[in-house]
Design a protein around this motif. Structure first.
Motif, PDB file in Angstrom:
ATOM      1  N   ILE A 211      24.231   8.261  36.124  1.00 51.47           N
ATOM      2  CA  ILE A 211      25.366   8.995  34.950  1.00 51.47           C
ATOM      3  C   ILE A 211      25.726   7.662  34.228  1.00 51.47           C
ATOM      4  CG2 ILE A 211      26.968  10.293  34.617  1.00 51.47           C
ATOM      5  CD1 ILE A 211      26.673  11.468  37.290  1.00 51.47           C
ATOM      6  N   SER A 212      25.437   7.696  32.947  1.00 52.10           N
ATOM      7  CA  SER A 212      25.766   6.653  32.003  1.00 52.10           C
ATOM      8  C   SER A 212      26.934   7.131  31.198  1.00 52.10           C
ATOM      9  CB  SER A 212      24.828   6.402  30.942  1.00 52.10           C
ATOM     10  OG  SER A 212      24.013   7.246  30.458  1.00 52.10           O
ATOM     11  N   SER A 213      27.131   8.496  31.253  1.00 51.60           N
ATOM     12  CA  SER A 213      28.332   9.223  30.597  1.00 51.60           C
ATOM     13  C   SER A 213      28.495  10.591  31.110  1.00 51.60           C
ATOM     14  CB  SER A 213      28.223   9.469  29.169  1.00 51.60           C
ATOM     15  OG  SER A 213      29.361   9.883  28.604  1.00 51.60           O
ATOM     16  N   PRO A 214      29.841  10.900  31.556  1.00 51.55           N
ATOM     17  CA  PRO A 214      30.985  10.289  31.271  1.00 51.55           C
ATOM     18  C   PRO A 214      31.159   8.934  32.438  1.00 51.55           C
ATOM     19  CG  PRO A 214      31.437  12.339  32.676  1.00 51.55           C
ATOM     20  CD  PRO A 214      29.928  12.058  31.989  1.00 51.55           C
ATOM     21  N   THR A 223      35.456  17.450  24.787  1.00 52.91           N
ATOM     22  CA  THR A 223      34.031  17.395  24.773  1.00 52.91           C
ATOM     23  C   THR A 223      33.366  16.076  24.889  1.00 52.91           C
ATOM     24  OG1 THR A 223      34.031  19.161  23.233  1.00 52.91           O
ATOM     25  CG2 THR A 223      32.127  17.952  23.363  1.00 52.91           C
ATOM     26  N   ILE A 224      32.736  15.885  25.957  1.00 57.61           N
ATOM     27  CA  ILE A 224      32.360  14.406  26.467  1.00 57.61           C
ATOM     28  C   ILE A 224      30.756  14.428  26.756  1.00 57.61           C
ATOM     29  CG2 ILE A 224      32.426  12.589  28.220  1.00 57.61           C
ATOM     30  CD1 ILE A 224      35.449  13.990  28.746  1.00 57.61           C
ATOM     31  N   ASP A 225      29.925  13.386  26.305  1.00 56.04           N
ATOM     32  CA  ASP A 225      28.479  13.471  26.258  1.00 56.04           C
ATOM     33  C   ASP A 225      28.189  13.208  28.056  1.00 56.04           C
ATOM     34  OD1 ASP A 225      28.045  13.517  23.673  1.00 56.04           O
ATOM     35  OD2 ASP A 225      28.036  11.194  23.718  1.00 56.04           O
ATOM     36  N   LEU A 226      27.214  13.998  28.173  1.00 51.96           N
ATOM     37  CA  LEU A 226      26.653  14.079  29.488  1.00 51.96           C
ATOM     38  C   LEU A 226      25.280  13.251  29.219  1.00 51.96           C
ATOM     39  CD1 LEU A 226      26.487  14.454  32.739  1.00 51.96           C
ATOM     40  CD2 LEU A 226      25.781  16.781  32.088  1.00 51.96           C
ATOM     41  N   ASN A 227      25.293  11.839  29.615  1.00 49.80           N
ATOM     42  CA  ASN A 227      23.912  11.429  29.688  1.00 49.80           C
ATOM     43  C   ASN A 227      23.438  10.708  31.054  1.00 49.80           C
ATOM     44  OD1 ASN A 227      24.096  11.552  26.688  1.00 49.80           O
ATOM     45  ND2 ASN A 227      25.254   9.401  26.527  1.00 49.80           N
ATOM     46  N   THR A 247      25.552  24.477  36.623  1.00 45.47           N
ATOM     47  CA  THR A 247      24.745  24.786  35.119  1.00 45.47           C
ATOM     48  C   THR A 247      23.648  23.961  35.051  1.00 45.47           C
ATOM     49  OG1 THR A 247      27.202  25.084  34.529  1.00 45.47           O
ATOM     50  CG2 THR A 247      25.459  24.664  32.778  1.00 45.47           C
ATOM     51  N   THR A 248      22.465  24.589  34.587  1.00 44.83           N
ATOM     52  CA  THR A 248      21.150  23.941  34.169  1.00 44.83           C
ATOM     53  C   THR A 248      21.300  23.339  33.102  1.00 44.83           C
ATOM     54  OG1 THR A 248      20.274  26.047  33.484  1.00 44.83           O
ATOM     55  CG2 THR A 248      20.031  25.395  35.857  1.00 44.83           C
ATOM     56  N   PHE A 249      20.758  22.244  32.630  1.00 45.64           N
ATOM     57  CA  PHE A 249      20.899  21.567  31.420  1.00 45.64           C
ATOM     58  C   PHE A 249      19.552  20.730  31.397  1.00 45.64           C
ATOM     59  CE2 PHE A 249      22.408  18.292  34.268  1.00 45.64           C
ATOM     60  CZ  PHE A 249      22.118  17.218  33.507  1.00 45.64           C
ATOM     61  N   THR A 250      19.091  20.394  30.062  1.00 47.48           N
ATOM     62  CA  THR A 250      18.137  19.288  29.662  1.00 47.48           C
ATOM     63  C   THR A 250      18.951  17.993  29.076  1.00 47.48           C
ATOM     64  OG1 THR A 250      16.432  21.179  29.287  1.00 47.48           O
ATOM     65  CG2 THR A 250      16.157  18.929  28.469  1.00 47.48           C
ATOM     66  N   PRO A 251      18.872  16.913  29.809  1.00 52.54           N
ATOM     67  CA  PRO A 251      19.255  15.703  29.270  1.00 52.54           C
ATOM     68  C   PRO A 251      18.805  15.527  28.056  1.00 52.54           C
ATOM     69  CG  PRO A 251      18.472  15.335  31.454  1.00 52.54           C
ATOM     70  CD  PRO A 251      17.709  16.559  30.929  1.00 52.54           C
ATOM     71  N   ASN A 252      19.828  14.989  27.005  1.00 55.36           N
ATOM     72  CA  ASN A 252      21.240  14.808  27.342  1.00 55.36           C
ATOM     73  C   ASN A 252      21.790  15.846  26.315  1.00 55.36           C
ATOM     74  OD1 ASN A 252      21.209  12.469  28.847  1.00 55.36           O
ATOM     75  ND2 ASN A 252      20.466  11.171  27.168  1.00 55.36           N
ATOM     76  N   THR A 253      23.187  16.136  26.922  1.00 52.87           N
ATOM     77  CA  THR A 253      23.835  17.361  26.408  1.00 52.87           C
ATOM     78  C   THR A 253      25.454  16.855  26.398  1.00 52.87           C
ATOM     79  OG1 THR A 253      24.350  19.662  26.903  1.00 52.87           O
ATOM     80  CG2 THR A 253      24.186  18.328  28.624  1.00 52.87           C
ATOM     81  N   THR A 254      26.320  17.823  26.527  1.00 58.09           N
ATOM     82  CA  THR A 254      27.755  17.686  26.417  1.00 58.09           C
ATOM     83  C   THR A 254      28.228  18.476  27.559  1.00 58.09           C
ATOM     84  OG1 THR A 254      28.200  19.170  24.628  1.00 58.09           O
ATOM     85  CG2 THR A 254      27.915  16.821  23.968  1.00 58.09           C
ATOM     86  N   ILE A 255      29.603  18.179  27.875  1.00 57.72           N
ATOM     87  CA  ILE A 255      30.251  19.008  29.023  1.00 57.72           C
ATOM     88  C   ILE A 255      31.573  19.077  28.185  1.00 57.72           C
ATOM     89  CG2 ILE A 255      29.106  18.362  30.808  1.00 57.72           C
ATOM     90  CD1 ILE A 255      31.461  16.500  31.646  1.00 57.72           C
TER      91      ILE A 255
END
Length: 358
Positions: A211-214, A223-227, A247-255
């Motif tokens: 996890i490079s972000s946060p 609102t923070i990048d999820l990388n 919560t499913t997601f496709t990198p990269n997104t925000t939380i």
């Protein structure tokens, strides 16, 4: 063109070569190119000039599954002829070249490959790729229902009077969905013709998630990048924030983080269902928060009331070039950009501005 198969040739006289390709002499003499020798036993016993095979001239001559022994002299002697020896038993250090010889010799061997799992069951449709020592690809295909690939004929070396070039060791790379990749090295100089069993191990290793972000820090935004990244191909990603629903997601997104302390766990499945996870804790300090530790702004803030209330002594609040602005439309009667009442040793620095409501 000549074909000589399944014979025993024995000589004992001077210049009585076992087989000679080229001009006349003693022994078995064949004066053409494109000759084929198969499964012959060749023995010479004169210790001066009775070489086992003498390549005087000619091209495209092949020896396959032969056995060559010359007592006291070269098993193979080369003048201007060329030949390819496949799975031939002879002394590989006993190859001689005449002065000014221009011919060469290619030595190659058989390789059989069978792919199994750790319990010994054969594996169909495993991808097998073979490379020589120069990383040139020689073969690529899938194993059959018995776990085999077609028999390969691979070069060990090519030798002339002035140069000996090795094509081995060979790398056998094998992959199959659900198993760890396998790389096996075969050195034909050691093994000659050989059969190799490739044992594949079931992939039970979870992917490693980064996890490079946060990061483990304090944010002044929600609102923070999820990388995220992983060390292998991922078929599914999901996360849980503060023990909430997945919560499913496709990198990269925000939380969207909660005010205060946050805990984020990211999960990932690889192609065979192994699950890896990684967790990071971080804090958000947004307007309306009470500060009990140092804070560095990461964005401009707008507040409808007091933005920050200092809740402890000895705190540093670093604006980092950002500003706090009051909302002109707010209806809060008494508000502050930063409320430090009844606190000691508070440092406020590097703000572009801390504006009250207008």
């Amino acid at each position: 063109n000549s074909i000589l198969s399944n014979n025993t040739i024995t000589t004992s006289g001077t210049d009585a070569y076992g087989i000679q390709l080229g001009f006349a002499g003693s022994g078995s003499q064949i004066k053409s190119s494109f000759n084929s020798f198969n499964s012959n036993t060749i023995r010479t016993t004169h210790s001066t000039t009775a070489w086992g095979v003498y390549l005087s001239s000619g091209t495209n001559n092949t020896f396959t599954n032969d056995n060559i022994t010359a007592t006291g002299v070269n098993d193979i002697r080369v003048l201007n002829g060329t030949a390819t020896l496949t799975n031939v038993t002879f002394n590989k250090t006993d190859i001689g070249f005449d002065t000014r010889a221009s011919g060469n010799l290619t030595v190659q061997w058989y390789l059989d490959v069978n792919v199994q799992n750790s319990t010994g069951s054969v594996q169909q449709n495993a991808n097998v790729t073979i490379y020589n020592v120069s990383s040139a690809q020689l073969f690529n295909d899938l194993t059959d229902s018995n776990g085999n690939i077609p028999r390969q004929t691979l070069i060990e070396f090519i030798q002339s009077r002035t140069l000996k070039t090795f094509h081995t060791p060979h790398a056998i790379n094998t992959s199959l969905t659900g198993y760890l990749d396998n790389s096996t090295t075969v050195n034909l100089t050691i093994t000659n013709s050989t059969s190799v069993i490739i044992n594949l191990t079931k992939d039970a290793t979870a992917p490693t998630i980064t996890i490079s972000s946060p990061t483990n820090t304090t944010y002044t935004i929600q609102t923070i990048d999820l990388n995220v990244t992983a060390n292998e191909a991922i078929s599914a990603w999901w996360y849980s924030l503060n023990s909430g629903a997945n919560t499913t997601f496709t990198p990269n997104t925000t939380i969207t983080a909660a005010a205060g302390a946050n805990s984020l766990t990211v999960y990932a499945n690889d192609s065979v269902g192994n699950t890896g996870s990684s967790t990071v804790s971080f804090t958000t300090r947004i307007c309306g928060s009470t500060l009990t530790s140092d804070l560095t702004l990461t964005t401009n803030l707008t507040s409808t009331g007091t933005c920050f209330t200092v809740g402890a002594n000895n705190i540093v609040i670093d604006g980092a070039g950002y500003k706090i602005t009051g909302d002109a439309n707010a209806t809060v009667a008494l508000s502050f950009g930063i409320n430090i009442q009844e606190r000691d040793n508070i440092t406020i620095k590097n703000f572009a501005g801390i504006g009250k409501r207008t």
